[in-house]
Design an enzyme around this catalytic site. Sequence first.
Site, PDB file in Angstrom:
ATOM      1  N   ASP A  81       0.860  -1.187   0.000  1.00 51.14           N
ATOM      2  CA  ASP A  81       0.000   0.000   0.000  1.00 51.14           C
ATOM      3  C   ASP A  81       0.896   1.236   0.000  1.00 51.14           C
ATOM      4  OD1 ASP A  81      -1.888   1.950   0.329  1.00 51.14           O
ATOM      5  OD2 ASP A  81      -2.775   1.116   2.152  1.00 51.14           O
TER       6      ASP A  81
ATOM      7  N   GLU B 140      -2.553   0.229  -4.472  1.00 48.47           N
ATOM      8  CA  GLU B 140      -2.430  -0.992  -3.685  1.00 48.47           C
ATOM      9  C   GLU B 140      -2.316  -2.201  -4.606  1.00 48.47           C
ATOM     10  OE1 GLU B 140      -5.346  -1.442  -0.527  1.00 48.47           O
ATOM     11  OE2 GLU B 140      -5.894   0.669  -0.734  1.00 48.47           O
TER      12      GLU B 140
END
Length: 403
Positions: free
Chosen positions: A9, A106
């Site tokens: 992320d 992500e």
Amino acid sequence: MDRVILHCDLNSFFASVELLSHPDLRDIPTAVCGDPTSRHGIILAKNEPAKKLGVKTAETIWQARKKAPGLVLLPPHHGLYREYSKKINELYGHYTDLVEPFGVDESWLDITGSLHLFGGDPRAVADDIRRRVKEKFGLTVSVGVSFNKIFAKLGSDYKKPDATTVIDRNNWQDIVWPLPVGDLLFVGRAAREILHGIGVDTIGQLAAAEVDTLETMLGKLGWQLHQYANGLDNSPVRPQHQQEMVKSVGNGTTFPQNLTRWGEICSGLSVLSDSVAMRLRRHGLYCGGVQVTIRDAQFKTITRQKRLDESTHLMKDIYEAAMELTRAAWKAPTPVRMLTVTALHITDAAESYQQLDLLGAQQSQRSEKQEKLEQAMDAIRGKFGKDAIAFGSNGGKQIGWDD
């Protein structure tokens, strides 16, 4: 043998990319946002100094400025974000061919089959990815390491920025179960409120809840969330070219001024339905249902949906269904702040469920004519731009259906 799944992320991605060009703003509260003059201008990303002042993603600009009066606002550059995202996913591809993007910032990586090539230590691989992203792109990434996708994502959220968190068979209950249930993937505000109503506020309480009760309150999602909370997710990491079939295609907008007349609402539905239909045709998809979401000036939201008699990718069909749903749900002169039209039950082939009556042949001819019309409009837009041509709307009666 357990799988080894990473969830990477990128931290404050939009803001971090913008700050590469504005290093002088790194220590000053800064946010990337939509148009500050628009009512739907919201915070898209913020840097760490803004975060420490309480600025949150998705809140309105005026709310953010109340918390941080000196907040510096930067416009977004989505093309640049996509470019960085592509390059970073290519870097992930050096570790495994199983890389599944989840949004622009992500990605999941399944390194089960390639772990031995990088020394066999999952944490070390995650730390190496963080180091390389920072050195090559000047960005930081938090990485979760676990035996399934759901816990890997919880791991990347657990400690930020620029951190690695391992959730394994030995510690997962200690780390996961005390977390708020809203931290779990797919638990949105509505589901969180429903779960709170039955005394479920943590993931551990969700894991201990009766499945029948969860299914009664949340349908199939209740069973799925119970599986997630108990570490039983087995969903695969799908490479980008093997993504799941699209389940819905939608478009929504917040209007500069509230809509209070039926003609205004129909004009909004017309534009949204046209956009949804065009996207369906572009990807060779059809829908078997339509959903309309209406939000009023007090932010009260109503959602209605219906199945269609036959699958379609024509604006005419989607628009007529959207008008029918809205007419039944909206009471004049309630101000409408936002409208969303969504195509549901997506397929990649036209599946007709219509039982033809005596007018069947005539209806088929009209559909063929409409198909040619909308394909011609697609061609014009492809050559001259998406705004080159549009359907007209007049008080809820679409212009030109049979002209």
